[in-house]
Design an enzyme around this catalytic site. Sequence first.
Site, PDB file in Angstrom:
ATOM      1  N   HIS A  84       0.823  -1.218   0.000  1.00 47.60           N
ATOM      2  CA  HIS A  84       0.000   0.000   0.000  1.00 47.60           C
ATOM      3  C   HIS A  84       0.855   1.264   0.000  1.00 47.60           C
ATOM      4  O   HIS A  84       0.350   2.337  -0.302  1.00 47.60           O
ATOM      5  CB  HIS A  84      -1.067  -0.022   1.108  1.00 47.60           C
ATOM      6  CG  HIS A  84      -0.609   0.290   2.494  1.00 47.60           C
ATOM      7  ND1 HIS A  84      -0.326  -0.688   3.427  1.00 47.60           N
ATOM      8  CD2 HIS A  84      -0.391   1.464   3.127  1.00 47.60           C
ATOM      9  CE1 HIS A  84       0.029  -0.123   4.557  1.00 47.60           C
ATOM     10  NE2 HIS A  84       0.009   1.186   4.409  1.00 47.60           N
ATOM     11  N   ASP A 221       1.199  -7.697   2.226  1.00 45.96           N
ATOM     12  CA  ASP A 221       1.332  -6.259   1.982  1.00 45.96           C
ATOM     13  C   ASP A 221       2.797  -5.818   1.821  1.00 45.96           C
ATOM     14  O   ASP A 221       3.348  -5.151   2.683  1.00 45.96           O
ATOM     15  CB  ASP A 221       0.665  -5.502   3.135  1.00 45.96           C
ATOM     16  CG  ASP A 221       0.313  -4.068   2.777  1.00 45.96           C
ATOM     17  OD1 ASP A 221       0.861  -3.556   1.782  1.00 45.96           O
ATOM     18  OD2 ASP A 221      -0.500  -3.451   3.489  1.00 45.96           O
ATOM     19  N   SER A 624       3.934   2.113   8.537  1.00 44.03           N
ATOM     20  CA  SER A 624       3.741   1.165   7.453  1.00 44.03           C
ATOM     21  C   SER A 624       5.053   0.927   6.745  1.00 44.03           C
ATOM     22  O   SER A 624       5.738   1.872   6.374  1.00 44.03           O
ATOM     23  CB  SER A 624       2.731   1.703   6.446  1.00 44.03           C
ATOM     24  OG  SER A 624       1.459   1.389   6.883  1.00 44.03           O
TER      25      SER A 624
HETATM   26  N1  ARG Z   1      -4.850   0.421   7.653  1.00 44.02           N
HETATM   27  C1  ARG Z   1      -3.580   0.536   6.991  1.00 44.02           C
HETATM   28  C2  ARG Z   1      -3.095   1.972   7.064  1.00 44.02           C
HETATM   29  O1  ARG Z   1      -3.611   2.743   7.809  1.00 44.02           O
HETATM   30  C3  ARG Z   1      -3.627   0.022   5.596  1.00 44.02           C
HETATM   31  C4  ARG Z   1      -4.379   0.883   4.624  1.00 44.02           C
HETATM   32  C5  ARG Z   1      -4.347   0.390   3.206  1.00 44.02           C
HETATM   33  N2  ARG Z   1      -5.184  -0.767   2.991  1.00 44.02           N
HETATM   34  C6  ARG Z   1      -6.515  -0.729   2.723  1.00 44.02           C
HETATM   35  N3  ARG Z   1      -7.155  -1.857   2.580  1.00 44.02           N
HETATM   36  N4  ARG Z   1      -7.188   0.372   2.583  1.00 44.02           N
HETATM   37  O2  ARG Z   1      -2.454   2.573   6.258  1.00 44.02           O
HETATM   38  N1  GLU Z   2      -1.322   1.320   7.641  1.00 42.99           N
HETATM   39  C1  GLU Z   2      -0.720   2.362   8.415  1.00 42.99           C
HETATM   40  C2  GLU Z   2       0.268   3.207   7.630  1.00 42.99           C
HETATM   41  O1  GLU Z   2       0.152   3.359   6.460  1.00 42.99           O
HETATM   42  C3  GLU Z   2      -0.103   1.771   9.618  1.00 42.99           C
HETATM   43  C4  GLU Z   2      -1.212   1.415  10.472  1.00 42.99           C
HETATM   44  C5  GLU Z   2      -1.272   2.266  11.676  1.00 42.99           C
HETATM   45  O2  GLU Z   2      -1.864   3.351  11.673  1.00 42.99           O
HETATM   46  O3  GLU Z   2      -0.703   1.747  12.640  1.00 42.99           O
HETATM   47  O4  GLU Z   2       1.109   3.868   8.161  1.00 42.99           O
END
Ligand code: ARG
Ligand code: GLU
Length: 688
Positions: A84, A221, A624
């Site tokens: 991502h 990921d 991330s």
């Molecule tokens: N929750 C993760 C973050 O905050 C992954 C986001 C990307 N993935 C998704 N399915 N939207 O960045």
């Molecule tokens: N998916 C998040 C990021 O892009 C990390 C998840 C979180 O907030 O811990 O940084």
Amino acid sequence: MKKTLILLALLILPLHELVADEGMWLPSLISQRIEDMQKNGFRLTAEDVYSINQASLKDAVVLFGSGCTGEIVSDEGLLLTNHHCGYGYIQKHSSVEHDYLKDGFWAMSRNEELPNPGLTVSILQRMEDVTEAVLKGYKPGMSEEKREEIVKKNSEALIEEVGKEGQSLRVRVEPLYYGNQYFLFVFKVYRDVRLVGAPPSSIGKFGGDTDNWMWPRHTGDFSIFRIYAGKDNEPADYSEDNVPYQSKKSFRISRSGVKPGDFTFVYGCPGSTKEYVTSEDVSYVGYVSDPQKIALRTKRLDIQKKYMSQSQAVRIQYSSKYASVSNAWKKWQGESKGIIRMNTVESKKAYEARFREWAKGTRYDGLVDRLNSLYAIRNPYFLANEYYTETVRAIEILQFAAATKERLTNGKPLTEATEAFFKDYYQPIDEDTFTAMLGEFDEQVPEEFKPAYFKEQISAYGSIEAWKDDLFRKSIFTDKAKVLGLTSADLDAVSSDPAIKLGEAFNDLFSKDVRSKLTDINRQINLAYRDYMKGQMEFEPEKTFYPDANLTLRIAYGHVQGYSPADGVEYFPVSTLKGIIEKDDPEIFDYNIPQALRDIYAEGGHEAQPVCFLATNHTSGGNSGSPVINADGDLIGINFDRVWEGTMSDIVFDPAFCRNISLDIRYLLFIIEHIGHASYLFDEMDFN
Ligand code: ARG
Ligand code: GLU
């Protein structure tokens, strides 16, 4: 007696229960934590983790782009991050003929690696406390404006001076603890970063938004890049003559895997947290802001979902938009629930009562009350502004109209942006969003925050629905051909377009009046926090305070551990390929895995292939792509998410619920080998 009992209780508890996992520590001060880390199993020294004299792990951790972390895993600049995080770049290289998002991408040789203009990788050279230099010339009693002026001048001078040390340096001076300390960060910025590999989205984004922020998780990921440098190993613009960057240090990869209780260490760049705010702030987030924004986004997502389920084309157009709306939507749910479940407002209030008592007669006297009354002034403006962002600014046509007008005004070309907008625009979604969001704004926001134009239109048309019909009929911004034909001669006509008029009416009120009010009050709040932070540190001198996150390199250590999300449920901290096959469903977009993965599984022997694991590290957005390492400093995973039940950790950490989610590095190796058929990459990696 009591003491003995506590001691006994401590002895009976399994070792990992003793670990305090909260905290994002500054690498340069790691000598203060290293003993505790070693007590928890870590076998390296402080110098191994962070050193400016010798190669240390910090030399292998990078800020990837402007909001993710990455790690170097070979002495030829091979870099790992999340799928991502690389998504936008993979998308840019994708076309109908080469759909790398859908099918994945694997460079089979260095020549096939793809350059990414604009993508940078920043490697920390050093960080140091520069409080004295930044405050030079400041005397207590000087006005706040004067202090700001001094801080600004000294910081700029420092940045300029340090910048002379070398080329391609990015130097930042950042306040820590609300300006009680200032730190200098020196990064070297590499700007030739090429795409090496990415799994198909059905692996890299497996589970999509359904599984996002959730456990059990099975997302692969990751994406792979390579840093290039000039012949002198220094940053250089893209050139065919560039060579793979040789870093001082790269991570060795462990194939030994993880088990519950194992020590874990996340080395990365968390973006923003606020652990030391008052009960008023927490109360606003948990009981007002989060619930209202969640409700607004639920409406938006329902609208998008309705049309996406009716058409494959619309689903493709809106999948990325849906993902970004739903990401924070889900996070806020966990945050608000967590704050409520933990009684954070009450416990902060109790803390504040003790602080108040202690502060009597000191310079901290009255501070909590001052902060709380500042919030009382701030909150109505802040909330109205959040409504503006979540409603008016959610209407795509208004955003597009404003951006087009700006391009016309500045003589910028329209074609590319216009094509890009219409490629992913579905008007019925935008029309429904218009009606629903402006309806919410009208109902929920106090009159003083409604632009006169907004009120006039509603009363002129009799309803938002009727206004909407007319606006979408009359605005030229729904018509691609018309927009493409615009020239600067049309600026007058553009200015009287209803989409422009509506956008500007709001912009005038919010970007000018409301923002200047907020800037002013936020300055006062920050100022009060500088004292309150200092006061808290004096009030609890035995406690170690880690500074709030600010997208600089931090260390979070913990251990592999599951959690209990609800009564009667206990999550195991490791997921496997078996779970992917259990979720696999060709009918469900998020769970439709590549046939190749099904085939490999059918061969047998891969049921126990690890995919993801949970640990107790204190992480946040920005972490991330961060390396997750074991007690020997070897790479065991790549951090990519938290569980939604623990997302209040940006404000308050709950050891029972706060878990970060990492990709097991062995799954990355498995995918490279079996899906990418790119095992040649292993030759340059170092395994343990
Ligand atoms: N929750 C993760 C973050 O905050 C992954 C986001 C990307 N993935 C998704 N399915 N939207 O960045
Ligand atoms: N998916 C998040 C990021 O892009 C990390 C998840 C979180 O907030 O811990 O940084």
